[in-house]
Design a protein around this motif. Sequence first.
Motif, PDB file in Angstrom:
ATOM      1  N   UNK A  55       0.839  -1.208   0.000  1.00 28.02           N
ATOM      2  CA  UNK A  55       0.000   0.000   0.000  1.00 28.02           C
ATOM      3  C   UNK A  55       0.869   1.250   0.000  1.00 28.02           C
ATOM      4  N   UNK A  56       1.928   1.238   0.806  1.00 25.27           N
ATOM      5  CA  UNK A  56       2.832   2.381   0.868  1.00 25.27           C
ATOM      6  C   UNK A  56       3.506   2.635  -0.476  1.00 25.27           C
ATOM      7  N   UNK A  57       3.658   1.564  -1.262  1.00 28.64           N
ATOM      8  CA  UNK A  57       4.277   1.677  -2.578  1.00 28.64           C
ATOM      9  C   UNK A  57       3.258   1.922  -3.683  1.00 28.64           C
ATOM     10  N   UNK A  58       1.998   2.144  -3.298  1.00 29.86           N
ATOM     11  CA  UNK A  58       0.998   2.563  -4.273  1.00 29.86           C
ATOM     12  C   UNK A  58       0.033   1.506  -4.753  1.00 29.86           C
ATOM     13  N   UNK A  59       0.010   0.317  -4.131  1.00 26.12           N
ATOM     14  CA  UNK A  59      -0.915  -0.735  -4.560  1.00 26.12           C
ATOM     15  C   UNK A  59      -2.360  -0.277  -4.379  1.00 26.12           C
ATOM     16  N   UNK A  60      -3.189  -0.586  -5.368  1.00 23.47           N
ATOM     17  CA  UNK A  60      -4.599  -0.190  -5.312  1.00 23.47           C
ATOM     18  C   UNK A  60      -5.532  -1.394  -5.228  1.00 23.47           C
TER      19      UNK A  60
END
Length: 328
Positions: A55-60
């Motif tokens: 999530x911190x790396x942008x996972x949606x």
Amino acid sequence: MNRTKACLIFNPVAGQSDPEQDLAAIRALLEPEIDLDIRFTTEDVDGDTIAKEAIAQGARIIIASGGDGTLSATAAALVGTSIPLGVISRGTANAFAGALDLPDTIPAACEIILGGATRVVDAALCNGLPMVLLAGIGFEAETVERADRQAKKRFGILAYLMAGLQELRELDSFTVEIETEDKVITVTASAVTVANAAPPTSILAQGPAGVIFDDGLLDITIVAPASRAGAIAASYHLLRTALNENAAAERNDIGYLRTRRVIVRTDPPQKVALDGEIIGNTPIDVECVPGGLTIFVPRDAAPPAPLEKLEGLPELTIESKPVVGFEE
């Protein structure tokens, strides 16, 4: 054309199937339409940690594949976010999938992820820890502790049954105080379950029948048998309740109620199993988080059941209290 991207959290030691074949099947079904960032759980790194990193790396989109521990841990990281969770259940009990009306086969689960609508369901906090399924106190917690990983790997779902039968030989009762927003209940019991969601196989959570996972309430079941024979009879009755979602429990040694928040204290202290993992002892403070989790699901939840039944429980006292918050 932009392709959907998702982080797949995969537990390579879950269940009894071949993990390499399972992963190959998942990739064959999903990768034609989804770009998968595949990450593996280990003994030291669980689904919660991996999901937070993703999530911190942008996972949606987060997809979890493993047993109930992996699925619950991953879901815990998504509570309070709008990031949808896809579930591919490959465990022993598959309680997580059963509780949320999800399939427990890889093809069906992948089909839902690819084409199923997302739905917002409830989550909860238990002593500050995210809870998706339930907290079991007493008999259920002791059974979970007995059913170790090695037994589950060897015997599958029978490991829980064997552990339950062993625990039944040492059935103990304890005094429990259940404090809700408007009352304090004191009773003698052998098991108390606080459920946000529960599959039919979690029979000790089935007092209200059809545990509802998106009503903003917790479902509390109190099991208070007078003997081992009574415990067996009560368990069988709860199993029938689970199989007939519209029929709530109707035995004097089974009580239930629904509430938004509950504090459970016991004397003596009892072990607590949170979503299948032992987290310590009572007391516990559990609060529903309405709409706390977004998940891919295939169909609607069960209809509402009666809110409570407490009459007939042994040594029962109920003290009304004003709705002004909880005593800490």
